[in-house]
Design an enzyme around this catalytic site. Structure first.
Site, PDB file in Angstrom:
ATOM      1  N   LYS A   1       1.159   5.820  63.720  1.00 19.08           N
ATOM      2  CA  LYS A   1       2.517   5.443  64.146  1.00 19.08           C
ATOM      3  C   LYS A   1       2.752   3.947  63.978  1.00 19.08           C
ATOM      4  O   LYS A   1       3.832   3.516  63.591  1.00 19.08           O
ATOM      5  CB  LYS A   1       2.776   5.872  65.590  1.00 19.08           C
ATOM      6  CG  LYS A   1       2.951   7.371  65.733  1.00 19.08           C
ATOM      7  CD  LYS A   1       3.676   7.767  67.006  1.00 19.08           C
ATOM      8  CE  LYS A   1       3.985   9.254  66.976  1.00 19.08           C
ATOM      9  NZ  LYS A   1       4.654   9.726  68.187  1.00 19.08           N
TER      10      LYS A   1
ATOM     11  N   LYS B   1       1.664  16.460  58.237  1.00 13.46           N
ATOM     12  CA  LYS B   1       2.185  17.454  59.188  1.00 13.46           C
ATOM     13  C   LYS B   1       3.684  17.294  59.375  1.00 13.46           C
ATOM     14  O   LYS B   1       4.215  16.182  59.303  1.00 13.46           O
ATOM     15  CB  LYS B   1       1.443  17.351  60.527  1.00 13.46           C
ATOM     16  CG  LYS B   1       1.834  16.182  61.391  1.00 13.46           C
ATOM     17  CD  LYS B   1       1.535  16.439  62.875  1.00 13.46           C
ATOM     18  CE  LYS B   1       2.250  15.383  63.705  1.00 13.46           C
ATOM     19  NZ  LYS B   1       2.786  15.767  64.959  1.00 13.46           N
TER      20      LYS B   1
ATOM     21  N   LYS C   1       8.718  15.170  63.924  1.00 11.30           N
ATOM     22  CA  LYS C   1      10.069  14.721  64.262  1.00 11.30           C
ATOM     23  C   LYS C   1      10.318  13.338  63.701  1.00 11.30           C
ATOM     24  O   LYS C   1      11.413  12.982  63.344  1.00 11.30           O
ATOM     25  CB  LYS C   1      10.239  14.625  65.783  1.00 11.30           C
ATOM     26  CG  LYS C   1      10.093  15.915  66.520  1.00 11.30           C
ATOM     27  CD  LYS C   1      10.649  15.732  67.926  1.00 11.30           C
ATOM     28  CE  LYS C   1       9.932  16.617  68.905  1.00 11.30           C
ATOM     29  NZ  LYS C   1       8.854  15.902  69.570  1.00 11.30           N
TER      30      LYS C   1
HETATM   31  P1  ATP Z   1       6.441  12.828  66.731  1.00 12.43           P
HETATM   32  O1  ATP Z   1       6.557  12.975  65.264  1.00 12.43           O
HETATM   33  O2  ATP Z   1       7.585  12.086  67.361  1.00 12.43           O
HETATM   34  O3  ATP Z   1       5.092  12.408  67.181  1.00 12.43           O
HETATM   35  P2  ATP Z   1       5.938  15.577  66.951  1.00 12.43           P
HETATM   36  O4  ATP Z   1       6.802  16.316  66.018  1.00 12.43           O
HETATM   37  O5  ATP Z   1       4.520  15.324  66.568  1.00 12.43           O
HETATM   38  O6  ATP Z   1       6.659  14.251  67.318  1.00 12.43           O
HETATM   39  P3  ATP Z   1       5.426  16.051  69.781  1.00 12.43           P
HETATM   40  O7  ATP Z   1       6.489  16.041  70.787  1.00 12.43           O
HETATM   41  O8  ATP Z   1       4.603  14.827  69.680  1.00 12.43           O
HETATM   42  O9  ATP Z   1       6.015  16.356  68.312  1.00 12.43           O
HETATM   43  O10 ATP Z   1       4.490  17.310  69.981  1.00 12.43           O
HETATM   44  C1  ATP Z   1       4.756  18.449  70.777  1.00 12.43           C
HETATM   45  C2  ATP Z   1       3.719  19.505  70.470  1.00 12.43           C
HETATM   46  O11 ATP Z   1       3.901  20.010  69.147  1.00 12.43           O
HETATM   47  C3  ATP Z   1       2.272  18.979  70.521  1.00 12.43           C
HETATM   48  O12 ATP Z   1       1.455  19.937  71.167  1.00 12.43           O
HETATM   49  C4  ATP Z   1       1.870  18.857  69.088  1.00 12.43           C
HETATM   50  O13 ATP Z   1       0.489  19.066  68.897  1.00 12.43           O
HETATM   51  C5  ATP Z   1       2.662  19.992  68.443  1.00 12.43           C
HETATM   52  N1  ATP Z   1       2.955  19.711  67.045  1.00 12.43           N
HETATM   53  C6  ATP Z   1       3.652  18.656  66.558  1.00 12.43           C
HETATM   54  N2  ATP Z   1       3.748  18.724  65.213  1.00 12.43           N
HETATM   55  C7  ATP Z   1       3.097  19.859  64.839  1.00 12.43           C
HETATM   56  C8  ATP Z   1       2.849  20.493  63.573  1.00 12.43           C
HETATM   57  N3  ATP Z   1       3.314  19.989  62.455  1.00 12.43           N
HETATM   58  N4  ATP Z   1       2.132  21.635  63.565  1.00 12.43           N
HETATM   59  C9  ATP Z   1       1.666  22.179  64.707  1.00 12.43           C
HETATM   60  N5  ATP Z   1       1.856  21.646  65.928  1.00 12.43           N
HETATM   61  C10 ATP Z   1       2.567  20.497  66.010  1.00 12.43           C
END
Ligand code: ATP
Ligand code: LTN
Length: 329
Positions: A111, A197, A200
């Protein structure tokens, strides 16, 4: 009884990775275990947020959690910042974790690099100490099971180390938690860049399938998903990440083994269509329910304040125990 805790950041729009990797497990866990789920807005502000946007995203996230099937009468559903014990315990844990341990966290490195690359030089201290707050979220509720996607494995391991160190210094205060990571779709990849991955914050609108995208948009995103040029459908992450991602999404949404599914397809087109259709079928009812919930903000706010009260009762006891053990008056 097993205690479950997990959290999601109320930033951006919830996507298919969040749903398949984490949220789906939450809904099944609530029936079997004593479960606590929160929108982690304190984590969200580790990067700068627009206040108006944070407020509306937090409400939307809570509505989404209910829409995916979390029942506030069965589990405890709350907003992290409304339970002040999270920040209080977080400080105690910041003084338990080491600088070196935090420096090794790959999410911080990713990040911070991403922010640097996009021209933002300000990297908050909170982004660095973030895992101590996450450990507080988990340890406050004596959670033994933490359903998360694969990207959170390292944070969970650090939480365990923090808890063990605290317990060895001050007595047996914290339960040592375990990550619960799904067997399929633990890491849903971006449809345009299948080596990263879905996220968001990635800013890849064509590669990210939003849970609230229109069906026609979802269809288009799958049609344009990046694969490879040999047109051979195989479940092989090393050589065929794009195709494996599609098989994994189709497998997770239909309950079938991605490796076995691969035998049913000889071309990419039908695989993309079926994956899109399976996703649309799985998420359509969630879209309807969320719109209903957002139409009655008073009721939503009532649910949120009841959740915070339930969470505080548990959290207050743990903080009191931890402070007492550390020698605070
Ligand atoms: P950011 O990109 O802002 O870090 P994020 O999309 O990774 O956000 P989070 O709110 O950080 O989302 O994560 C919420 C849950 O979703 C966590 O348990 C995380 O492990 C899961 N998660 C996030 N992205 C993925 C993905 N691509 N595949 C599977 N699980 C995911
Ligand atoms: N760090 C997680 C979100 C998160 C979380 C938690 C997950 C914050 N606190 C407690 C599980 C348990 C993320 O970035 N996905």
């Amino acid at each position: 009884m097993t205690r479950v805790l997990s959290g999601i950041q109320p930033t951006g729009d919830i996507h298919l990775g969040n749903y398949l990797g984490a949220l789906r497990q939450w809904t099944s866990d609530q029936h079997a275990h004593d479960s606590f789920y929160c929108a982690v807005d304190l984590h969200a502000v580790t990067v700068q947020q627009d206040p108006k946007q944070l407020r509306s995203k937090t409400l939307e996230t809570m509505a989404t959690l209910i829409a995916i099937g979390l029942d506030p009468n069965i589990c405890t559903l709350f907003v992290q910042s409304q339970v002040h014990q999270h920040t209080e315990l977080s400080w105690l844990l910041e003084c338990t974790v080491s600088y070196g341990e935090l420096k090794r966290m790959t999410q911080f490195k990713d990040k911070a690099t991403k922010q640097g690359d996009s021209g933002q030089e300000h990297i908050s201290a909170g982004l660095f100490t973030y895992p101590a707050l996450m450990a507080a979220d988990i340890l406050l509720y004596d959670a033994n099971r933490v359903p998360v996607g694969d990207d959170q494995r390292q944070h969970l391991e650090l939480t365990r180390n923090i808890a063990e160190r605290f317990n060895s210094r001050y007595g047996n205060i914290f339960t040592i938690p375990e990550a619960a990571i799904p067997a399929v779709a633990a890491r849903v990849m971006d449809l345009q860049s299948p080596n990263v991955k879905m996220s968001k914050s990635l800013n890849s609108p064509q590669g990210t399938v939003g849970l609230f995208d229109e069906p026609s948009t979802i269809g288009k995103k799958f049609k344009r998903a990046v694969t490879d040029s040999d047109n051979d459908v195989r479940y092989d992450w090393a050589k065929k990440p794009g195709v494996s991602n599609l098989l994994s999404i189709l497998g997770a949404t239909t309950g079938k083994d991605p490796e076995i599914l691969a035998d049913d397809y000889h071309q990419y087109g039908p695989l993309k269509n079926d994956a899109a259709d399976a996703v649309i079928t799985a998420i359509s009812p969630i879209q309807v329910k969320r719109a209903e919930l957002l139409g009655d903000k008073a009721e939503l706010n009532r649910i949120i304040s009841v959740g915070a009260e339930k969470a505080r009762q548990v959290a207050a006891k743990t903080v009191a125990k931890a402070k007492e053990a550390m020698g605070f008056l």
